[in-house]
Design an enzyme around this catalytic site. Sequence first.
Site, PDB file in Angstrom:
ATOM      1  N   GLY A   8     -38.719  -8.314  48.437  1.00  0.00           N
ATOM      2  CA  GLY A   8     -37.783  -7.891  49.489  1.00  0.00           C
ATOM      3  C   GLY A   8     -36.636  -8.866  49.606  1.00  0.00           C
ATOM      4  N   GLY A  11     -33.235  -8.026  51.383  1.00  0.00           N
ATOM      5  CA  GLY A  11     -33.235  -7.622  52.778  1.00  0.00           C
ATOM      6  C   GLY A  11     -32.610  -8.652  53.711  1.00  0.00           C
ATOM      7  N   GLN A  12     -32.627  -8.324  55.002  1.00  0.00           N
ATOM      8  CA  GLN A  12     -31.958  -9.191  55.981  1.00  0.00           C
ATOM      9  C   GLN A  12     -32.500 -10.622  55.921  1.00  0.00           C
ATOM     10  OE1 GLN A  12     -32.907  -8.631  60.109  1.00  0.00           O
ATOM     11  NE2 GLN A  12     -31.065  -9.649  60.827  1.00  0.00           N
ATOM     12  N   ASP A  53     -41.445  -3.425  42.995  1.00  0.00           N
ATOM     13  CA  ASP A  53     -41.791  -2.419  43.995  1.00  0.00           C
ATOM     14  C   ASP A  53     -43.175  -2.793  44.493  1.00  0.00           C
ATOM     15  OD1 ASP A  53     -42.689  -0.264  45.416  1.00  0.00           O
ATOM     16  OD2 ASP A  53     -42.162   1.248  43.905  1.00  0.00           O
ATOM     17  N   TYR A 143     -45.061   1.054  63.019  1.00  0.00           N
ATOM     18  CA  TYR A 143     -44.715  -0.279  62.516  1.00  0.00           C
ATOM     19  C   TYR A 143     -45.629  -1.336  63.145  1.00  0.00           C
ATOM     20  CZ  TYR A 143     -41.799  -4.500  61.925  1.00  0.00           C
ATOM     21  OH  TYR A 143     -41.324  -5.751  61.633  1.00  0.00           O
TER      22      TYR A 143
HETATM   23  N1  SER Z   1     -36.594  -6.291  64.352  1.00  0.00           N
HETATM   24  C1  SER Z   1     -37.791  -5.544  64.121  1.00  0.00           C
HETATM   25  C2  SER Z   1     -37.598  -4.131  64.481  1.00  0.00           C
HETATM   26  O1  SER Z   1     -36.792  -3.872  65.356  1.00  0.00           O
HETATM   27  C3  SER Z   1     -38.936  -6.125  64.918  1.00  0.00           C
HETATM   28  O2  SER Z   1     -39.806  -6.789  64.071  1.00  0.00           O
HETATM   29  O3  SER Z   1     -38.250  -3.298  63.962  1.00  0.00           O
END
Ligand code: SER
Length: 320
Positions: A8, A11-12, A53, A143
């Site tokens: 990753g 990513g950010q 991946d 999540y």
């Molecule tokens: N920044 C994340 C989200 O908003 C939180 O872990 O999903």
Amino acid sequence: MTKILVIGSAGQIGSELTLKLRGLYGNNNVIAGVMELKAAEKLDGEGPLEIVDVLDRQGLVTVVRKHGIDSIINMAAILSATGEKNPMLAWDVNMNGLINVLEVAREFKMKQVLVPSSIAVFGPSSPADHTPQETILKPATIYGITKVAGELLGDYYVKRYGLDVRGLRYPGIISHMTLPGGGATDYAVEIYYEAVKNKRYTCFVNKDTRLPMMYMPDCLKSTIDLMQADFSRLDHHCDYNVGAMSFSAGELAASVKKYIPEFEITYSPDSRQAIADSWPNSVDDSLAREEWGWEPDYDLDSMTRDMLRAIGERHDKGLI
Ligand code: SER
């Protein structure tokens, strides 16, 4: 010699963490794992790059063998808002991806695995203020469910297999290099870009929404401090609360207005409001402070100044 694979890497957090780790351990000792080559422009030429991946275990094994990887940081995840749009994808990437990482790490007897968790492990029945390390974990999002399960799974691999797995519960992370992707805390990044570019922002949570947040330099510091902590000093492994600041959307706007007086904000809550409402206002991170010396550097105003400076410079150059 440590050889770290960051999955990753585009990513950010992954993009900045990869560069920071390369500064610490040497370019060639930190392998950037990305989903597709074009996503990795920022890392090009700096060190090894591989397509990884997280759902392709055999592909992961090939990269691990090729580079002699002994540590994995798994930053690949579907965040909260995207997860609500596609719960099965979130489950697949966040759980099956994690199992692949842990199984490969076990098979290759790796030195360390780092898997971030999130404030999303908490839910409406967790105490909202100064949320304790040990408390009710009944998240309202897919999540959050995958993050609770991920913490438990990581702890299981520590106990069952003696694998060194570590993780911390990131709050909303604010940064200016790579945009976040699909989280409920994205407004706290968007506001700075819109303030610089258009002097106005329509925020997708209401003015009083208060969440724990952290600036990227502190995010990198907390991650690396935990990675480098002496394993024998860690009572916990995959679930450290880490705090830095806590502010409402209104307070964030007021901080921006201090530096851009003409800035204007309106509030138009969408489905992400409910996600934000289910998360804490602030967290108690005393355990991270005791066990591995966690201490943040940035508060809201120092972060705002730095965000506006960095985004302003790019805007002046016509880059954004
Ligand atoms: N920044 C994340 C989200 O908003 C939180 O872990 O999903």
